[in-house]
Design a protein around this motif. Structure first.
Motif, PDB file in Angstrom:
ATOM      1  N   PRO A   1      51.074  27.005  43.133  1.00 19.90           N
ATOM      2  CA  PRO A   1      52.612  27.147  43.302  1.00 19.90           C
ATOM      3  C   PRO A   1      52.893  28.208  44.330  1.00 19.90           C
ATOM      4  CG  PRO A   1      52.454  26.973  40.856  1.00 19.90           C
ATOM      5  CD  PRO A   1      51.240  27.483  41.499  1.00 19.90           C
ATOM      6  N   ARG A   2      51.766  29.117  44.568  1.00 15.45           N
ATOM      7  CA  ARG A   2      52.517  30.467  45.383  1.00 15.45           C
ATOM      8  C   ARG A   2      51.621  30.226  46.887  1.00 15.45           C
ATOM      9  NH1 ARG A   2      51.415  33.469  40.132  1.00 15.45           N
ATOM     10  NH2 ARG A   2      53.698  34.300  39.784  1.00 15.45           N
ATOM     11  N   LEU A   3      50.551  29.429  46.799  1.00 13.68           N
ATOM     12  CA  LEU A   3      49.834  29.551  48.026  1.00 13.68           C
ATOM     13  C   LEU A   3      49.740  28.135  48.624  1.00 13.68           C
ATOM     14  CD1 LEU A   3      46.790  31.771  47.140  1.00 13.68           C
ATOM     15  CD2 LEU A   3      48.709  32.490  48.458  1.00 13.68           C
TER      16      LEU A   3
ATOM     17  N   ALA B   1      50.200  35.444  48.331  1.00 15.56           N
ATOM     18  CA  ALA B   1      51.629  35.106  48.674  1.00 15.56           C
ATOM     19  C   ALA B   1      52.128  36.031  49.365  1.00 15.56           C
ATOM     20  CB  ALA B   1      52.248  34.707  47.599  1.00 15.56           C
ATOM     21  N   ILE B   2      52.077  37.500  48.957  1.00 13.04           N
ATOM     22  CA  ILE B   2      52.794  38.524  49.698  1.00 13.04           C
ATOM     23  C   ILE B   2      52.002  38.803  50.994  1.00 13.04           C
ATOM     24  CG2 ILE B   2      52.967  41.429  49.689  1.00 13.04           C
ATOM     25  CD1 ILE B   2      53.181  41.167  46.665  1.00 13.04           C
ATOM     26  N   ALA B   3      50.667  38.765  50.966  1.00 11.43           N
ATOM     27  CA  ALA B   3      49.865  38.987  52.351  1.00 11.43           C
ATOM     28  C   ALA B   3      50.225  37.757  53.158  1.00 11.43           C
ATOM     29  CB  ALA B   3      48.505  38.886  51.915  1.00 11.43           C
ATOM     30  N   ALA B   4      50.272  36.657  52.860  1.00 11.23           N
ATOM     31  CA  ALA B   4      50.672  35.581  53.730  1.00 11.23           C
ATOM     32  C   ALA B   4      52.139  35.818  54.359  1.00 11.23           C
ATOM     33  CB  ALA B   4      50.969  34.219  52.938  1.00 11.23           C
TER      34      ALA B   4
ATOM     35  N   ARG C   1      46.724  31.420  58.302  1.00  7.65           N
ATOM     36  CA  ARG C   1      46.302  30.610  57.476  1.00  7.65           C
ATOM     37  C   ARG C   1      45.872  31.198  56.421  1.00  7.65           C
ATOM     38  NH1 ARG C   1      41.873  26.727  56.640  1.00  7.65           N
ATOM     39  NH2 ARG C   1      42.796  25.168  55.275  1.00  7.65           N
ATOM     40  N   VAL C   2      46.373  31.423  55.106  1.00  6.76           N
ATOM     41  CA  VAL C   2      45.551  32.349  54.074  1.00  6.76           C
ATOM     42  C   VAL C   2      45.168  30.955  52.952  1.00  6.76           C
ATOM     43  CG1 VAL C   2      46.069  33.766  52.339  1.00  6.76           C
ATOM     44  CG2 VAL C   2      47.277  34.281  54.440  1.00  6.76           C
ATOM     45  N   VAL C   3      44.004  31.177  52.578  1.00  8.53           N
ATOM     46  CA  VAL C   3      43.504  30.107  51.563  1.00  8.53           C
ATOM     47  C   VAL C   3      42.862  31.047  50.578  1.00  8.53           C
ATOM     48  CG1 VAL C   3      41.630  28.564  51.198  1.00  8.53           C
ATOM     49  CG2 VAL C   3      42.448  28.859  53.836  1.00  8.53           C
ATOM     50  N   GLY C   4      43.641  30.703  49.249  1.00 13.90           N
ATOM     51  CA  GLY C   4      43.404  31.260  48.032  1.00 13.90           C
ATOM     52  C   GLY C   4      42.018  30.702  47.365  1.00 13.90           C
ATOM     53  N   ILE C   5      40.817  31.447  47.011  1.00  9.34           N
ATOM     54  CA  ILE C   5      39.821  30.935  46.448  1.00  9.34           C
ATOM     55  C   ILE C   5      39.374  31.586  44.999  1.00  9.34           C
ATOM     56  CG2 ILE C   5      37.232  30.652  46.705  1.00  9.34           C
ATOM     57  CD1 ILE C   5      37.840  31.118  49.601  1.00  9.34           C
ATOM     58  N   ASP C   6      39.251  30.728  44.098  1.00  9.07           N
ATOM     59  CA  ASP C   6      38.848  31.591  42.775  1.00  9.07           C
ATOM     60  C   ASP C   6      37.747  30.907  42.111  1.00  9.07           C
ATOM     61  OD1 ASP C   6      40.738  34.068  41.350  1.00  9.07           O
ATOM     62  OD2 ASP C   6      39.335  32.957  40.060  1.00  9.07           O
ATOM     63  N   TRP C   7      37.091  31.388  41.062  1.00  9.31           N
ATOM     64  CA  TRP C   7      36.213  30.617  40.274  1.00  9.31           C
ATOM     65  C   TRP C   7      36.982  30.120  38.980  1.00  9.31           C
ATOM     66  CZ3 TRP C   7      34.961  33.459  35.552  1.00  9.31           C
ATOM     67  CH2 TRP C   7      34.009  32.714  34.605  1.00  9.31           C
ATOM     68  N   SER C   8      38.021  30.896  38.533  1.00 10.32           N
ATOM     69  CA  SER C   8      38.651  30.483  37.292  1.00 10.32           C
ATOM     70  C   SER C   8      39.808  29.332  37.724  1.00 10.32           C
ATOM     71  CB  SER C   8      39.524  31.752  36.791  1.00 10.32           C
ATOM     72  OG  SER C   8      40.331  31.398  35.755  1.00 10.32           O
TER      73      SER C   8
END
Length: 263
Positions: free
Chosen positions: A107-109, A81-84, A91-98
């Motif tokens: 809610p942030r991305l 969110a800070i980076a965005a 366009r920032v896409v968040g990716i996680d395994w968890s």
């Protein structure tokens, strides 16, 4: 010397994307799905890394379309969110395994996706990303070589890799080792802290010096453009001016920031 946390989480990321091909470490999946495991990010590191990427990508404008930036191992989404905000228009896409991390990141991305670095890989076509943020993830991985192979695959030729990780040779770790004390950021157990400052276990499996990290990234098919330093928010307040000063010499800094390009 007392540190308030063990890693840069401090690290801002969970090890998302599959820490190993076969999950050989008992309990590792459960460890990272535990909501008590820290996944918040150090803001100073996040801002420095985002500004480095913003300089590399340039602003969105005529003839310069928005870039696709994958925040691989986005954790709770606070760093993304800070980076965005710094990467305005991209366009920032968040990716996680968890799954737990993704619930907190949503809610942030504006875009969050579940993905793994090993096994089936990230859910993106080869060469489809302009940049990857890989913030304090590599130290959690059993197979970092395969992870960087996958990041190399999804990046377009010339695409940017922005990697950050704790520095094994941070200025205070050198003093601690001379005194026979386990370095900050290192962990010998997933259950509790043994033999070093700090109180939180965050699952670090690997640590790098600046030289080792540069060689590792280059060997994975990237051209290292720059190695920089960032402070660690867990450093005791009286020592923080020293920690900021150490950023001028990345080999001594708390956190290592690497900007590399896919060859």
């Amino acid at each position: 010397m007392t540190f308030s946390a063990t890693g840069p989480a401090e690290t801002g990321t969970s090890p998302e994307a599959g820490s190993s091909q076969d999950r050989p470490v008992p309990g590792l999946r459960d460890f990272y799905e535990n909501p008590a495991v820290p996944v918040a990010s150090g803001e100073a590191r996040t801002l420095r890394q985002a500004r480095m990427l913003a300089d590399a990508l340039g602003p969105v404008g005529p003839g310069r379309p928005a870039a696709t930036v994958l925040d691989v191992g986005c954790g709770d989404g606070s760093a993304g969110a800070i980076a965005a905000r710094v990467l305005d228009g991209h366009r920032v896409v968040g990716i996680d395994w968890s799954q737990d991390a993704l619930r907190r990141a949503a809610p942030r991305l504006s875009h969050v996706v579940r993905g793994e670095l090993t096994g089936s890989g990230l859910p993106f076509a080869s060469g489809s990303a302009d940049a990857v943020l890989f913030s304090e993830v590599v130290e959690h991985l059993v197979d970092p070589d395969s992870a960087l192979d996958e990041l190399h695959r999804v990046l377009r030729p010339g695409g940017h890799l922005m990697l950050s990780t704790p520095n094994l040779a941070a200025w205070y770790n050198r003093a601690l080792l001379l005194a026979g004390v386990q370095p900050v950021f290192s962990e010998v157990s997933l259950r509790r802290i043994h033999g070093r400052p700090g109180s939180e276990v965050v699952g670090h499996l690997r640590l790098y010096t600046a030289r080792a990290l540069r060689e590792f990234v280059a060997a994975s098919g990237f051209e290292v453009v720059k190695v920089a330093g960032a402070p660690f928010h867990g450093v005791p307040r009286p020592l923080r001016p020293l920690d900021r000063l150490a950023c001028g010499l990345p080999s001594l800094s708390s956190i290592l920031l690497v900007h590399a390009r896919r060859v």
